[in-house]
Write an enzyme that holds these catalytic residues in place. Structure first.
Site, PDB file in Angstrom:
ATOM      1  N   ARG A   1      -5.335  -2.075  -0.626  1.00 12.08           N
ATOM      2  CA  ARG A   1      -4.452  -1.839  -1.780  1.00 12.08           C
ATOM      3  C   ARG A   1      -4.899  -2.603  -3.021  1.00 12.08           C
ATOM      4  NH1 ARG A   1       1.356  -2.131   1.342  1.00 12.08           N
ATOM      5  NH2 ARG A   1       1.171  -0.088   2.367  1.00 12.08           N
TER       6      ARG A   1
ATOM      7  N   ARG B   1      12.693  -4.514  14.390  1.00 13.55           N
ATOM      8  CA  ARG B   1      13.211  -5.674  15.142  1.00 13.55           C
ATOM      9  C   ARG B   1      14.498  -5.340  15.886  1.00 13.55           C
ATOM     10  NH1 ARG B   1       9.867  -6.953  11.163  1.00 13.55           N
ATOM     11  NH2 ARG B   1       8.774  -8.957  11.179  1.00 13.55           N
TER      12      ARG B   1
ATOM     13  N   ASP C   1       4.683  -6.109  -0.113  1.00 11.01           N
ATOM     14  CA  ASP C   1       4.791  -4.645  -0.027  1.00 11.01           C
ATOM     15  C   ASP C   1       5.073  -3.985  -1.380  1.00 11.01           C
ATOM     16  OD1 ASP C   1       4.278  -4.635   2.665  1.00 11.01           O
ATOM     17  OD2 ASP C   1       6.386  -4.681   3.243  1.00 11.01           O
TER      18      ASP C   1
ATOM     19  N   GLY D   1       1.295  -1.010  11.616  1.00  7.56           N
ATOM     20  CA  GLY D   1       0.839  -2.363  11.946  1.00  7.56           C
ATOM     21  C   GLY D   1       1.969  -3.178  12.555  1.00  7.56           C
TER      22      GLY D   1
ATOM     23  N   SER E   1       1.847 -14.203   7.475  1.00  2.00           N
ATOM     24  CA  SER E   1       2.138 -12.904   8.084  1.00  2.00           C
ATOM     25  C   SER E   1       3.385 -12.979   8.966  1.00  2.00           C
ATOM     26  CB  SER E   1       0.945 -12.440   8.930  1.00  2.00           C
ATOM     27  OG  SER E   1       1.342 -11.338   9.720  1.00  2.00           O
TER      28      SER E   1
ATOM     29  N   LYS F   1      12.837  -1.040   7.001  1.00  2.00           N
ATOM     30  CA  LYS F   1      11.850  -0.747   8.050  1.00  2.00           C
ATOM     31  C   LYS F   1      11.615  -1.983   8.927  1.00  2.00           C
ATOM     32  CE  LYS F   1       7.551   0.508   6.764  1.00  2.00           C
ATOM     33  NZ  LYS F   1       6.494  -0.177   7.512  1.00  2.00           N
TER      34      LYS F   1
ATOM     35  N   ARG G   1       2.688   3.739   0.647  1.00  2.00           N
ATOM     36  CA  ARG G   1       3.082   3.069  -0.615  1.00  2.00           C
ATOM     37  C   ARG G   1       2.163   3.470  -1.770  1.00  2.00           C
ATOM     38  NH1 ARG G   1       7.154  -0.045   1.529  1.00  2.00           N
ATOM     39  NH2 ARG G   1       6.614  -1.101   3.460  1.00  2.00           N
TER      40      ARG G   1
HETATM   41  C1  S3P Z   1       6.086  -6.735   7.913  1.00  2.00           C
HETATM   42  C2  S3P Z   1       5.334  -7.766   7.438  1.00  2.00           C
HETATM   43  C3  S3P Z   1       4.342  -7.617   6.372  1.00  2.00           C
HETATM   44  C4  S3P Z   1       4.582  -6.350   5.571  1.00  2.00           C
HETATM   45  C5  S3P Z   1       4.811  -5.173   6.466  1.00  2.00           C
HETATM   46  C6  S3P Z   1       6.034  -5.387   7.333  1.00  2.00           C
HETATM   47  C7  S3P Z   1       7.023  -6.987   9.010  1.00  2.00           C
HETATM   48  O1  S3P Z   1       3.048  -7.533   6.961  1.00  2.00           O
HETATM   49  O2  S3P Z   1       3.508  -6.108   4.711  1.00  2.00           O
HETATM   50  O3  S3P Z   1       5.026  -4.003   5.690  1.00  2.00           O
HETATM   51  O4  S3P Z   1       7.917  -6.157   9.252  1.00  2.00           O
HETATM   52  O5  S3P Z   1       6.884  -8.036   9.660  1.00  2.00           O
HETATM   53  P1  S3P Z   1       2.177  -8.877   7.292  1.00  2.00           P
HETATM   54  O6  S3P Z   1       2.867  -9.602   8.355  1.00  2.00           O
HETATM   55  O7  S3P Z   1       0.829  -8.351   7.708  1.00  2.00           O
HETATM   56  O8  S3P Z   1       2.133  -9.625   5.999  1.00  2.00           O
END
Ligand code: S3P
Length: 418
Positions: A336, A27, A305, A93, A165, A22, A381
């Site tokens: 979570r 990206r 995750d 997100g 992050s 994912k 999840r």
């Molecule tokens: C992700 C980064 C992580 C992860 C999310 C996917 C990404 O989040 O938990 O499922 O693709 O950059 P955070 O950047 O909030 O840690």
């Protein structure tokens, strides 16, 4: 109607399906779009989150052409230009935070919104650095819905990322692509590095020195490119844990992204006694007797995750498990940390938090009531984790189970019908 997930009669066998990764899929679409030209993407994740990113980019002027064998071709214009000004981020997100980095370079006001889960998630972590880059963001309490007005020339930034992050890091790097100067991102805690690695693979000039990433915007890459998306280790984790827990299981996973950062959960499961072998690009998993583990906070960003499914493994393992440094779990699709704990308690599992740590007394649950209903609460999840628990014990009902289609549309068909 909640979905009943029964106890699985046979173990997990053969090769379960795993979607394209994912994170890499988001990206691939975004980097394929921000540079003019043609990109062929092979193996894109088919879930709704990635589809949201694709739709947003289509709203910015790219064209998409689905082909055979999971190949998507996209063509992107010389400059992204909104065809609409209202964009839907769904439950994702990653779409919201990464696209805000792209909107930084679009000098028009764009409104974005998402579902009730996404509306609760903190956006201040990207609003603050984007504001420093000259982007105007209007929101109430740093949450969606919001309005973002980008600029032709975002200011370059040197930014120490204050929360671990990958989404924040990627947002700034994407915004930096539109700046004529040099943007530097410094991480004190490592996070998944797909954005910087993909830029490098596409031939974009970028410096990566341990925790410091530096790029100068407005550079070009080849006009035609191909991106291969490997399979998602985080999606695979549900089958890995299911196969370890259920007797008579043996599964082989192929073409999974072998990035050690993303496979840290395999190390943890092996330390718990899991019979897992990685050879020649294959992961072979066999039924095992697991025991409890103490996972320190230094691994939190690596496992971010996979915690929900690791908590299921710990619940059925022998002995006590302790997981430290979990504060970021509260900022996911649902909370979570307390959310998983409260749901595990419904099965009689002894579990408690202390600060940002979660403790789970393995094998303390009773699974004599298959009528327990677990609400997935907009969190794919959580739904998949309890589906695995139900399959390996005595079954349970899952409410709002369709949230799984955000990342793993064919999850239920394998679990329930194979
Ligand atoms: C992700 C980064 C992580 C992860 C999310 C996917 C990404 O989040 O938990 O499922 O693709 O950059 P955070 O950047 O909030 O840690």
């Amino acid at each position: 109607m909640p979905l009943f997930v029964p106890k699985k009669i046979t173990g997990f066998q053969v090769s379960p399906p795993v979607q394209g990764d994912k994170s890499i899929s988001h990206r691939a679409l975004i980097l394929g779009s921000v540079f003019p030209g043609i990109t062929k993407i092979i193996g894109l994740n088919e879930g709704q989150d990635v589809m949201c990113t694709q739709k947003v980019l289509e709203g910015l002027g790219i064209k998409t052409y689905p082909g055979d064998d999971h190949v998507l071709t996209i063509t992107s214009p010389v400059a992204l230009k909104p065809k609409t000004h209202l964009f839907w981020m769904g439950n994702s997100g990653t779409t919201a935070r990464l696209m805000m980095g792209v909107f930084a370079g679009v000098p028009e006001t764009i409104y974005l919104d998402g579902d009730i889960s996404l509306r609760k998630r903190p956006m201040g972590r990207v609003i603050q650095p984007l504001t420093d880059m000259g982007v105007n963001v209007q929101s109430r309490s740093d949450r969606l819905p919001m309005a973002v007005t980008g600029t032709h020339h975002p200011r370059a930034l040197t930014y120490h990322v204050p929360v671990p992050s990958a989404q924040v890091k990627s947002c700034i790097l994407l915004a930096g692509l539109f700046s004529k100067d040099t943007t530097t991102v410094i991480e004190s805690v490592p996070t998944r590095a797909h954005t910087e690695h993909m830029l490098q693979e596409l031939g974009y000039p970028i410096q990566i020195n341990d925790n410091i990433i530096r790029l100068t915007g407005k550079q070009t890459i080849q006009k035609e490119r191909t991106i291969y998306v490997q399979k998602d280790p985080s999606g695979a984790a549900f089958w890995v844990v299911g196969a370890l827990l259920l007797p008579m299981s043996e599964i082989t996973l192929t073409h999974v992204c072998m990035d050690p950062f993303r496979l840290k959960y395999i190390d943890i499961l092996m330390q718990m006694g899991g019979n897992i072998r990685i050879t020649g690009g294959e992961i072979v998993i066999r039924s095992s007797h697991l025991h409890g583990i103490h996972v320190g906070s230094e691994w939190a960003s690596y496992l971010i995750d996979e915690y929900p499914i690791l908590f299921i493994a710990a619940s059925l393992a022998k002995g006590l498990s302790q997981f430290d440094g979990l504060h970021e779990l509260r900022a996911k699709e649902s909370n979570r940390l307390e959310g998983m704990m409260n749901r595990l308690k419904r099965f009689g599992i002894e579990t408690w938090t202390h600060g940002d740590s979660l403790f789970i007394q393995g094998q303390s649950g009773h699974f004599n009531d298959p009528n327990i209903v677990i609400d997935a609460d907009h969190d794919h999840r959580v739904a998949m984790s309890f589906a695995i628990l139900a399959s390996c014990t005595n079954g349970c009902y899952i409410k709002n189970y369709d949230t799984v289609s955000t990342s793993f549309p064919n999850f239920w068909s394998y679990l329930l019908f194979k």
